[in-house]
Design a protein around this motif. Sequence first.
Motif, PDB file in Angstrom:
ATOM      1  N   LYS A 192      14.570  -0.174  31.139  1.00 51.34           N
ATOM      2  CA  LYS A 192      15.854  -0.021  30.331  1.00 51.34           C
ATOM      3  C   LYS A 192      15.933  -0.363  29.174  1.00 51.34           C
ATOM      4  N   LEU A 193      16.475  -1.593  29.146  1.00 55.79           N
ATOM      5  CA  LEU A 193      16.911  -2.759  28.025  1.00 55.79           C
ATOM      6  C   LEU A 193      15.300  -2.610  27.467  1.00 55.79           C
ATOM      7  N   GLU A 194      13.727  -2.578  28.052  1.00 55.43           N
ATOM      8  CA  GLU A 194      12.932  -2.241  26.995  1.00 55.43           C
ATOM      9  C   GLU A 194      12.658  -1.644  25.910  1.00 55.43           C
ATOM     10  N   GLU A 195      13.095   0.108  26.568  1.00 50.38           N
ATOM     11  CA  GLU A 195      12.593   0.790  25.874  1.00 50.38           C
ATOM     12  C   GLU A 195      14.058   2.380  26.073  1.00 50.38           C
ATOM     13  N   ALA A 196      15.363   1.624  24.898  1.00 58.42           N
ATOM     14  CA  ALA A 196      17.101   2.525  25.326  1.00 58.42           C
ATOM     15  C   ALA A 196      16.248   3.620  24.986  1.00 58.42           C
ATOM     16  N   SER A 197      15.488   4.265  24.058  1.00 54.88           N
ATOM     17  CA  SER A 197      15.512   5.614  23.497  1.00 54.88           C
ATOM     18  C   SER A 197      15.136   6.894  24.813  1.00 54.88           C
ATOM     19  N   SER A 198      13.535   6.003  25.407  1.00 56.60           N
ATOM     20  CA  SER A 198      13.613   6.925  26.535  1.00 56.60           C
ATOM     21  C   SER A 198      14.632   6.630  27.701  1.00 56.60           C
ATOM     22  N   TRP A 199      15.409   5.733  27.627  1.00 50.88           N
ATOM     23  CA  TRP A 199      16.162   6.268  28.437  1.00 50.88           C
ATOM     24  C   TRP A 199      16.892   7.546  28.176  1.00 50.88           C
ATOM     25  N   THR A 200      17.489   6.722  27.219  1.00 49.55           N
ATOM     26  CA  THR A 200      18.398   8.336  26.539  1.00 49.55           C
ATOM     27  C   THR A 200      17.703   9.462  26.849  1.00 49.55           C
ATOM     28  N   ALA A 201      16.571   9.466  26.569  1.00 44.91           N
ATOM     29  CA  ALA A 201      16.043  10.782  26.992  1.00 44.91           C
ATOM     30  C   ALA A 201      16.163  11.850  28.515  1.00 44.91           C
ATOM     31  N   ILE A 202      15.947  10.361  29.299  1.00 42.48           N
ATOM     32  CA  ILE A 202      16.432  10.450  30.839  1.00 42.48           C
ATOM     33  C   ILE A 202      17.943  10.967  31.150  1.00 42.48           C
ATOM     34  N   GLU A 203      18.465  10.423  30.423  1.00 41.59           N
ATOM     35  CA  GLU A 203      19.768  10.798  30.317  1.00 41.59           C
ATOM     36  C   GLU A 203      20.462  12.399  30.332  1.00 41.59           C
ATOM     37  N   HIS A 204      19.318  12.654  28.638  1.00 41.71           N
ATOM     38  CA  HIS A 204      19.495  14.232  28.400  1.00 41.71           C
ATOM     39  C   HIS A 204      19.360  15.001  29.408  1.00 41.71           C
ATOM     40  N   SER A 205      17.930  14.694  29.869  1.00 42.72           N
ATOM     41  CA  SER A 205      17.212  15.831  31.269  1.00 42.72           C
ATOM     42  C   SER A 205      18.469  15.479  32.436  1.00 42.72           C
ATOM     43  N   LEU A 206      18.579  14.555  33.334  1.00 45.48           N
ATOM     44  CA  LEU A 206      19.451  14.746  33.735  1.00 45.48           C
ATOM     45  C   LEU A 206      20.490  15.633  33.661  1.00 45.48           C
ATOM     46  N   LEU A 207      21.613  15.280  32.097  1.00 46.62           N
ATOM     47  CA  LEU A 207      22.238  16.109  32.238  1.00 46.62           C
ATOM     48  C   LEU A 207      21.825  17.704  32.466  1.00 46.62           C
ATOM     49  N   LYS A 208      20.782  18.105  31.463  1.00 47.77           N
ATOM     50  CA  LYS A 208      19.901  19.330  31.648  1.00 47.77           C
ATOM     51  C   LYS A 208      19.876  19.925  33.441  1.00 47.77           C
ATOM     52  N   LEU A 209      19.270  18.870  33.933  1.00 47.29           N
ATOM     53  CA  LEU A 209      19.280  18.543  35.420  1.00 47.29           C
ATOM     54  C   LEU A 209      20.176  20.106  36.371  1.00 47.29           C
ATOM     55  N   GLY A 210      21.560  19.337  35.967  1.00 49.00           N
ATOM     56  CA  GLY A 210      22.795  19.293  35.934  1.00 49.00           C
ATOM     57  C   GLY A 210      23.144  20.717  36.009  1.00 49.00           C
ATOM     58  N   GLU A 211      23.275  20.996  34.728  1.00 49.40           N
ATOM     59  CA  GLU A 211      24.090  22.402  34.271  1.00 49.40           C
ATOM     60  C   GLU A 211      22.496  23.289  35.395  1.00 49.40           C
ATOM     61  N   ILE A 212      21.584  23.015  35.688  1.00 50.36           N
ATOM     62  CA  ILE A 212      20.577  24.038  35.410  1.00 50.36           C
ATOM     63  C   ILE A 212      21.384  24.503  37.513  1.00 50.36           C
ATOM     64  N   LEU A 213      21.307  23.271  38.135  1.00 49.39           N
ATOM     65  CA  LEU A 213      22.005  23.018  39.438  1.00 49.39           C
ATOM     66  C   LEU A 213      22.147  23.657  39.839  1.00 49.39           C
TER      67      LEU A 213
ATOM     68  N   CYS B 173       9.684  18.099  35.712  1.00 45.43           N
ATOM     69  CA  CYS B 173       9.250  18.944  36.922  1.00 45.43           C
ATOM     70  C   CYS B 173      10.565  19.756  37.162  1.00 45.43           C
ATOM     71  N   THR B 174      11.350  18.652  37.680  1.00 45.93           N
ATOM     72  CA  THR B 174      12.466  19.050  38.970  1.00 45.93           C
ATOM     73  C   THR B 174      13.347  20.067  38.056  1.00 45.93           C
ATOM     74  N   ALA B 175      13.683  19.820  36.779  1.00 45.83           N
ATOM     75  CA  ALA B 175      13.981  21.126  35.988  1.00 45.83           C
ATOM     76  C   ALA B 175      13.577  22.185  35.691  1.00 45.83           C
ATOM     77  N   ALA B 176      11.856  22.611  35.264  1.00 43.69           N
ATOM     78  CA  ALA B 176      11.320  23.521  35.586  1.00 43.69           C
ATOM     79  C   ALA B 176      11.367  24.072  36.931  1.00 43.69           C
ATOM     80  N   SER B 177      10.892  24.221  37.903  1.00 43.48           N
ATOM     81  CA  SER B 177      11.261  23.898  39.493  1.00 43.48           C
ATOM     82  C   SER B 177      12.220  24.963  39.222  1.00 43.48           C
ATOM     83  N   ALA B 178      13.588  24.021  39.374  1.00 44.46           N
ATOM     84  CA  ALA B 178      14.707  24.763  39.547  1.00 44.46           C
ATOM     85  C   ALA B 178      14.618  26.214  38.612  1.00 44.46           C
TER      86      ALA B 178
END
Length: 983
Positions: free
Chosen positions: A182-203, A134-139
């Motif tokens: 994060k320990l329960e769902e490693a794949s979901s955490w990977t998606a969060i890391e990717h979203s964080l990278l994308k947000l960083g590029e936009i901002l 949502c933050t990435a879309a707003s940015a």
Amino acid sequence: MKVVNLKQAILQAWKERWSDYQWAINMKKFFPKGATWDILNLADALLEQAMIGPSPNPLILSYLKYAISSQMVSYSSVLTAISKFDDFSRDLCVQALLDIMDMFCDRLSCHGKAEECIGLCRALLSALHWLLRCTAASAERLREGLEAGTPAAGEKQLAMCLQRLEKTLSSTKNRALLHIAKLEEASSWTAIEHSLLKLGEILANLSNPQLRSQAEQCGTLIRSIPTMLSVHAEQMHKTGFPTVHAVILLEGTMNLTGETQSLVEQLTMVKRMQHIPTPLFVLEIWKACFVGLIESPEGTEELKWTAFTFLKIPQVLVKLKKYSHGDKDFTEDVNCAFEFLLKLTPLLDKADQRCNCDCTNFLLQECGKQGLLSEASVNNLMAKRKADREHAPQQKSGENANIQPNIQLILRAEPTVTNILKTMDADHSKSPEGLLGVLGHMLSGKSLDLLLAAAAATGKLKSFARKFINLNEFTTYGSEESTKPASVRALLFDISFLMLCHVAQTYGSEVILSESRTGAEVPFFETWMQTCMPEEGKILNPDHPCFRPDSTKVESLVALLNNSSEMKLVQMKWHEACLSISAAILEILNAWENGVLAFESIQKITDNIKGKVCSLAVCAVAWLVAHVRMLGLDEREKSLQMIRQLAGPLFSENTLQFYNERVVIMNSILERMCADVLQQTATQIKFPSTGVDTMPYWNLLPPKRPIKEVLTDIFAKVLEKGWVDSRSIHIFDTLLHMGGVYWFCNNLIKELLKETRKEHTLRAVELLYSIFCLDMQQVTLVLLGHILPGLLTDSSKWHSLMDPPGTALAKLAVWCALSSYSSHKGQASTRQKKRHREDIEDYISLFPLDDVQPSKLMRLLSSNEDDANILSSPSDVTSPSLMELPPVTLPPLSTANLFLLISSILGSRTAGPHTQFVQWFMEECVDCLEQGGRGSVLQFMPFTTVSELVKVSAMSSPKVVLAITDLSLPLGRQVAAKAIAAL
């Protein structure tokens, strides 16, 4: 109206414009008790209906807010429903969802079952991912708006997103729940890391500094979630670390042959437990090395310390560099440590004076060779020390100006050891004279001790000893030989035998012993050393079968010694002679005591024994020492007289090569062999002196003083000084041998509990830990299995657990448990293997295990938090007595027993210093955690203890819960999630 499903009920409420509380009352009428609203997906259904149009339906949203406030729906179901919305172009809908999150995102809780709490963790992870998208879309929209000239709307929504992100992530509780997710769902955490990278590029190109700073702060918080357990503040205010100092002194003084790896692990553990910054840690190692060099007694001990400092410690630092996880700054830390070291000018000057050279210069060169310092750093540090040395007291006097420093000799001896090992690999039968020349050269001066010290420090001593055992075995018998080969063989046998005895006495018999191989024949020297050689703490039986070989061989040996003018060499079976000499000496003694032989005959026999090969004299004295122990005061004279005769050199021209050199080693061996028995019989024998004390740390205890007084006095002195010196270490070791582990540990803990000043107790803990390293596993057994349970279960002793001594004892117990567990997983150190102690079977016979206890132990260690049967009966929550605990066997089990006791203390209704002690113990466990791991000791804690611990106010923090549960197990994550969600 009969309602068919949830959707119809919501639509009816909207059509009839029910108020929120009317809606709630009617919903409960439509849907009778049974299924919960979460199972019916109420939150999902409400959001789905509310978000149908371009703007949200305010009435249906009010129903959802009422359901949240009245806890009709769980936070996890609302978060999951929100994270399914992905049309970020509908601003009003997004803002409405952000407002709903704002209601509860910083006060999430769950009081249901463990599965529901894990569900909350997963839902929060999904919501975090949604917020990032949502933050990435707003940015992105803000960027487009800036290009189009209409930034206001996009900026408002981005600010709202970042505000909710910050509010959600600023809660430690939320970050702890995300850590579990994060320990329960490693794949979901990977998606969060990717979203964080994308947000960083936009901002990155965002012009508003406030929003960009807020976004960076949120990113930092998200990135800190996986490592939230590994952040420890280092002790920057302290400059001295007595534990590191003492561990180095202990290893340098008593364990030069120890594995480098085990020393590295021990030092790393101390560094981690005490949060020592790397430069100060390395500095403390060097300080201890220089102190050891300065105070080491002249002779073998000085050479051992030189080898330890200049050969072993650089290797230790190389391994520590690898342990610092590829830390590129390690060389900078070493450089920083040397900068600090150069400021300790008096220490360095004293070391230079003792070693007759520039010690720092040699040390810097070695560190440069090992890649621990850059060439520029080495040159810079050398120049600084050179300038300092110009103002130092004059180093060289006329008499020692030409003596080569030991450091140079040791550094030169190290490659020589490798060459000798290669020489020893050759076929002994081809060039025995050449080999004899090499060995003869080794015997001259202090060459042997230099080579052995270099071999010990570089881990080659065992290989060195093995080669000499093979040589000794090869030379025991030779067939069809003439006089010259026979004398060469005799010399090779004698030199190898003496060298092996010297190694066993100087570095411990463990160095000599080979790995046990089934079916393989045990070499003669190993057999003799294990059965016939006197050692500290080893009592020999003079009537043992090993001292009673074949009578015909004994008779022929007696005849040979009595009738010949000198020992024959040709076709002599030296191993048989060595094994027969004890019985031959007994025959000769009996003949002398009964007047059959005169003193002149005894002199002739002893001259024959030591005239050609000194090893026969060593074997004879070994038996005589065992024999004298068994005699009465008035029966010892002739046996002691015979030892005197065998110890003196033979002044004859008809001896074999290298006789004087061999006699020097022989006398050193005999002096050590006889030391115990001479002290016990109050007898003096003058062994020919080499000018150097061969036993510098022998007989340190003051006579006629109770050993408890000695222990308390020496500990008081050490505590006052603030560090342990080599002499004190040896006194503590002697007292540990003499009084036993329980006596030693119990009395030192009593001394700790007497301290009332905080700084004194902390110093005492650091020193006690290093003293306990003398035999860490056995001390831990006693401390965790007997002393602590005794203090915790006896209310009359609770006053002694008050702060500060109680805090200090908790710290000490955790440190010992951690060290003991890590050494239990690996191999016990050479120093600890030397001790003669009961086997584990003896412990089991002392503490018989009944049928109930093991099952209860395993149930408590592995029980599920939700099992209502565990710890439910009143008998389970009263403090058990010491005897009710399962038996103490190995450190892991004694740690588990202590956790059972802790669990019962927490479950009991009595508060006091003992419950406070439990809190300090757990806090220290958490403080000593390995980075990114649960810590080895906490794995023995029953899961049931977690819910009890969080009731203690000081322990009710999310980080503590994460630390004390095993998050690698699904059950551990459930227990942690339940405890944190309820905080």
